[in-house]
Design a protein around this motif. Sequence first.
Motif, short mmCIF file in Angstrom:
data_model
loop_
_atom_site.label_atom_id
_atom_site.label_comp_id
_atom_site.label_asym_id
_atom_site.label_seq_id
_atom_site.Cartn_x
_atom_site.Cartn_y
_atom_site.Cartn_z
N LYS A 6 11.81 3.39 0.72
CA LYS A 6 11.02 4.08 1.74
C LYS A 6 10.29 5.24 1.08
CE LYS A 6 14.37 2.89 5.21
NZ LYS A 6 15.74 3.19 5.50
N PRO A 7 9.22 5.74 1.70
CA PRO A 7 8.48 6.87 1.10
C PRO A 7 9.36 8.09 0.81
CG PRO A 7 7.19 5.92 2.86
CD PRO A 7 8.53 5.24 2.89
N GLY A 8 10.36 8.34 1.62
CA GLY A 8 11.23 9.49 1.40
C GLY A 8 12.19 9.32 0.24
N GLU A 9 12.32 8.11 -0.27
CA GLU A 9 13.24 7.83 -1.38
C GLU A 9 12.54 7.82 -2.74
OE1 GLU A 9 16.35 4.98 1.06
OE2 GLU A 9 14.61 4.06 0.10
N ASP B 272 9.92 9.87 -5.41
CA ASP B 272 9.35 11.17 -5.77
C ASP B 272 8.36 10.97 -6.91
OD1 ASP B 272 9.09 14.00 -5.73
OD2 ASP B 272 10.44 14.13 -7.45
#
Length: 157
Positions: A59-62, A64
């Motif tokens: 997911k985008p939050g995982e 960096d």
Amino acid sequence: MRSAFDFAPYRRSTIGFDRLFDLLENSSLAASGENYPPFDLIKLDENQYRIDLAVAGFKPGEIDITAQQNQLVVTGKKGEDGKAEFVHRGIANRSFERRFGLADHIKVASADLQDGLLSIALVREIPEAMKPRKIAIGGVQPQHDAIEAKAAETADA
């Protein structure tokens, strides 16, 4: 780890190219590194590139993305899914770190995650001072003549 080629003679006779020789010496480390996640490097035109990384399941939050001096670092850390009990786990669910060396004046323009593919747009932005420019030829007195004329004036005085 050292490469098979010794760059010491070149280091002694060049100034400011230390980073280049470090990259060449460390390239053997990168070549033997891990190949996850797989990626494509695409040249869109003379000043635009795109990196596509296959990061299915993230997911985008995982993910960096960090742009440091002449280096792009993409890391992914998968969160634990404690509620599922797997009978077989064949989809890669591991953390990763992928590093890309960037040339001078390459900037990260944007990043997008769609259909399991992370696309990072890169743009080469050459500063105005470094771009080639035309020099007009004018009817001005050549500089060496002006210096000689000034020296003659000071000698007469």
